[in-house]
Design an enzyme around this catalytic site. Structure first.
Site, PDB file in Angstrom:
ATOM      1  N   GLU A  18      -1.930  -6.831   7.290  1.00 20.47           N
ATOM      2  CA  GLU A  18      -0.607  -6.700   7.892  1.00 20.47           C
ATOM      3  C   GLU A  18      -0.505  -7.593   9.129  1.00 20.47           C
ATOM      4  O   GLU A  18      -1.517  -8.006   9.708  1.00 20.47           O
ATOM      5  CB  GLU A  18      -0.352  -5.234   8.266  1.00 20.47           C
ATOM      6  CG  GLU A  18       1.016  -4.956   8.852  1.00 20.47           C
ATOM      7  CD  GLU A  18       2.172  -5.320   7.924  1.00 20.47           C
ATOM      8  OE1 GLU A  18       2.388  -6.531   7.695  1.00 20.47           O
ATOM      9  OE2 GLU A  18       2.863  -4.410   7.456  1.00 20.47           O
ATOM     10  N   HIS A  41       0.830  -1.207   0.000  1.00 19.10           N
ATOM     11  CA  HIS A  41       0.000   0.000   0.000  1.00 19.10           C
ATOM     12  C   HIS A  41       0.863   1.254   0.000  1.00 19.10           C
ATOM     13  O   HIS A  41       2.043   1.236   0.340  1.00 19.10           O
ATOM     14  CB  HIS A  41      -0.931   0.007   1.218  1.00 19.10           C
ATOM     15  CG  HIS A  41      -0.195   0.119   2.520  1.00 19.10           C
ATOM     16  ND1 HIS A  41       0.262   1.314   3.017  1.00 19.10           N
ATOM     17  CD2 HIS A  41       0.184  -0.815   3.416  1.00 19.10           C
ATOM     18  CE1 HIS A  41       0.884   1.121   4.160  1.00 19.10           C
ATOM     19  NE2 HIS A  41       0.857  -0.177   4.424  1.00 19.10           N
TER      20      HIS A  41
END
Length: 192
Positions: free
Chosen positions: A84, A9
């Site tokens: 994550e 990202h």
């Protein structure tokens, strides 16, 4: 041959501040939005991609949405497996704050963090499933730095003993006759 483009990202305010994000849902900042547009432009000039998968956390989802709008490809699925690593109690803290709170050996403490192996295992299961279900396709996966790095280290341990994944980078994995290769690693040429 299956081709998987692993994308970290784009930048968030917490990235700029050096704070551990983990599974805290931090959005992109203005720079991150600009980075996503640049990567989308690069990918629009590349070979055609077939689908986009993304983590369900907003910083990854926003990145995928911007890229998808540039390459005319909707998001196929949001998947929690490519979130994550869960950073437990350290989420929202900087290295300096962690040392102040828990001391220099804070990494040796049980602070509720997901293990590296568990995070890598999630990533490997996801990548292997993509290869099995979408064999022969070109798949973009928008995820997170630690998850991508740990997946690479465990999927290709002879090539990656350590990794660092930059925001907005793309790493290309290919599966040829059951064997994984990585021909492009942590590339950010589109940001220059």
């Amino acid at each position: 041959m299956t081709k998987i483009g692993l994308i970290r990202h784009d930048v968030t305010e917490w990235n700029d501040l050096g704070k551990a994000q983990g599974i805290t849902d931090v959005p992109l900042n203005d720079e991150g939005i600009s980075q996503a547009i640049k990567l989308g432009h690069r990918l629009s000039e590349d070979e055609k991609w077939d689908m986009i998968f993304t983590s369900d956390l907003s910083r990854a989802f926003e990145t995928a949405k911007i890229i998808g709008s540039r390459i005319n490809l909707p998001i196929k699925s949001l998947d929690k497996r490519i979130r994550e690593i869960n950073c437990g109690k350290i989420e929202g803290t900087t290295e300096e704050e962690r040392i102040q709170i828990w001391g220099e050996n804070w990494r040796d403490l049980d602070l509720g963090m997901e293990t590296f192996w568990d995070a890598a295992n999630r990533g490997i299961q996801f990548v292997e499933e993509i290869n099995r279900v979408y064999r022969g396709k070109r798949v973009l996966v928008v995820s997170h730095g630690a998850l991508i790095g740990l997946t690479l280290q465990h999927l290709l341990p002879d090539k990656f003993s350590t990794t660092y994944i930059d925001n907005t980078s793309i790493t290309i994995l290919q599966n040829i006759e059951g064997n994984w290769t990585c021909n492009l690693y942590n590339c950010t040429v589109h940001l220059k």
